[in-house]
Write an enzyme that holds these catalytic residues in place. Structure first.
Site, PDB file in Angstrom:
ATOM      1  N   ASP A 136     -57.292 -34.813 -69.098  1.00 12.43           N
ATOM      2  CA  ASP A 136     -57.871 -34.769 -67.756  1.00 12.43           C
ATOM      3  C   ASP A 136     -58.914 -35.869 -67.626  1.00 12.43           C
ATOM      4  O   ASP A 136     -59.591 -36.212 -68.598  1.00 12.43           O
ATOM      5  CB  ASP A 136     -58.528 -33.407 -67.503  1.00 12.43           C
ATOM      6  CG  ASP A 136     -57.519 -32.288 -67.352  1.00 12.43           C
ATOM      7  OD1 ASP A 136     -56.433 -32.536 -66.796  1.00 12.43           O
ATOM      8  OD2 ASP A 136     -57.828 -31.164 -67.772  1.00 12.43           O
ATOM      9  N   ASP A 154     -51.853 -32.638 -62.021  1.00 13.94           N
ATOM     10  CA  ASP A 154     -52.443 -31.503 -61.310  1.00 13.94           C
ATOM     11  C   ASP A 154     -52.507 -31.761 -59.807  1.00 13.94           C
ATOM     12  O   ASP A 154     -52.288 -30.852 -59.004  1.00 13.94           O
ATOM     13  CB  ASP A 154     -53.847 -31.217 -61.846  1.00 13.94           C
ATOM     14  CG  ASP A 154     -53.857 -30.862 -63.316  1.00 13.94           C
ATOM     15  OD1 ASP A 154     -52.846 -30.328 -63.816  1.00 13.94           O
ATOM     16  OD2 ASP A 154     -54.880 -31.133 -63.972  1.00 13.94           O
TER      17      ASP A 154
END
Length: 176
Positions: A136, A154
């Site tokens: 991330d 995402d």
């Protein structure tokens, strides 16, 4: 033999043909490529936990998530890696089957939503298999409040889910 007038009227009465399975799979593949390229960039250029301020409410960072959304199950012993891997693969298989079954009749907004979800799911599956965690790098915050860091996969999954809800709401409003 049909004359030009008959051919034109026959073409005008056929339902419009949309995009086929190959198009939607290509779109999902493009999401995967963009997601993986961004993750490779951040893995190569950032050290774990490093943050670079971009805006007063947004930083680039490098963090790892062993769980799912919002680090759900991230502290478990490791079984979650394979659970979420299997879940992502199953989702991609089901989405592929739905798009294949609908073929060129698939409604564009619905098919786009599924392609985005599939691309995002596979992007995160690749991370879980290759690294044991999801990479991330996007971090939004306001003062002391932080939204959990996330990635392009995402974003694709979220946009796809929003499109699915929108598609269903618009479909329900259509007169039968």
């Amino acid at each position: 033999m049909l004359d030009a007038g008959h051919q034109l009227s026959a073409a005008a009465t056929r339902p419009p043909q949309g995009r086929g399975l190959a198009f939607w799979l290509s779109l999902a593949a493009a999401v995967i490529v963009l997601d993986q390229a961004a993750k490779l960039y951040f893995n190569a250029r950032f050290s774990f936990g490093q943050r670079v301020n971009v805006l007063p409410v947004f930083d680039f960072t490098l963090v790892y998530n062993r769980g799912a959304a919002f680090s759900f199950l991230a502290t478990e012993a490791g079984w979650q890696r394979w659970f979420f891997t299997a879940l992502g693969i199953a989702a991609a298989a089901v989405i592929t089957a739905i798009l294949a079954r609908q073929g060129r009749r698939a409604q564009p907004r619905f098919a786009l939503a599924l392609a985005l979800i599939m691309g995002g799911a596979v992007g995160n599956v690749i991370d879980r298999v290759a690294y044991g965690h999801v990479v991330d790098f996007l971090l939004f915050y306001w003062k002391d409040w932080y939204y959990p860091a996330f990635n392009l996969a995402d974003v694709a999954i979220t946009c796809g889910a929003v499109l699915l809800v929108l598609d269903e709401m618009l479909r329900m409003r259509k007169p039968r």
